[in-house]
Scaffold this active site. Sequence first.
Site, PDB file in Angstrom:
ATOM      1  N   GLY A 137      34.358  42.273  33.966  1.00  0.00           N
ATOM      2  CA  GLY A 137      35.578  42.942  34.380  1.00  0.00           C
ATOM      3  C   GLY A 137      35.945  42.499  35.776  1.00  0.00           C
ATOM      4  O   GLY A 137      35.087  42.095  36.564  1.00  0.00           O
ATOM      5  N   TYR A 138      37.233  42.572  36.078  1.00  0.00           N
ATOM      6  CA  TYR A 138      37.750  42.074  37.352  1.00  0.00           C
ATOM      7  C   TYR A 138      38.331  43.203  38.188  1.00  0.00           C
ATOM      8  O   TYR A 138      39.063  44.051  37.682  1.00  0.00           O
ATOM      9  CB  TYR A 138      38.816  41.005  37.104  1.00  0.00           C
ATOM     10  CG  TYR A 138      38.199  39.744  36.564  1.00  0.00           C
ATOM     11  CD1 TYR A 138      37.852  38.704  37.405  1.00  0.00           C
ATOM     12  CD2 TYR A 138      37.902  39.627  35.211  1.00  0.00           C
ATOM     13  CE1 TYR A 138      37.242  37.560  36.912  1.00  0.00           C
ATOM     14  CE2 TYR A 138      37.290  38.489  34.713  1.00  0.00           C
ATOM     15  CZ  TYR A 138      36.967  37.465  35.573  1.00  0.00           C
ATOM     16  OH  TYR A 138      36.352  36.345  35.080  1.00  0.00           O
TER      17      TYR A 138
END
Length: 163
Positions: free
Chosen positions: A31-32
């Site tokens: 995830g970013y």
Amino acid sequence: MTDSSQEVERKFLVAEMPPLDGAVSEHIRQGYFTVPEDSVQVRLRQKGARFFLTVKGQGTLSRSEHETEIPAEVFERLWPATGARRLEKIRWTGRLPGGEVFELDLFEDRDLRLVEVEFADETGALEFVPPDWFGREVTEDGRFSNSSLASGGVPDASPPPER
């Protein structure tokens, strides 16, 4: 990779699945915190039973990469902050006939197969001749960066418009 280094890699679509004899697979979720337009990418990654925080600089073929292994508890505490900017994939890692290591990503939530090869330097990257099972190169096509894929789904596989 741990701490600080330069990442040099080329990325391709997969024209046809290769035999995966001798390759190993691992489930990855990442995830970013950042969006693709930011000047750096900051991501969380779970790779099997290991957890990482990574900061990548700007660039396509070559860019800085700083990766640090973190405890599972820290990953789980930070994971919600990645919101909807996430992806999951199975990564197959193996060797090409020339000795290069390939990483073949099969995305779980979309019909997309990408393969990456990392190199020690840009000269090696530019001299690399991909095998027949590699498809169109997308190294310079930002639509196929993991941060873009995590934010926007599956891009059209046709070449990007000329600028």
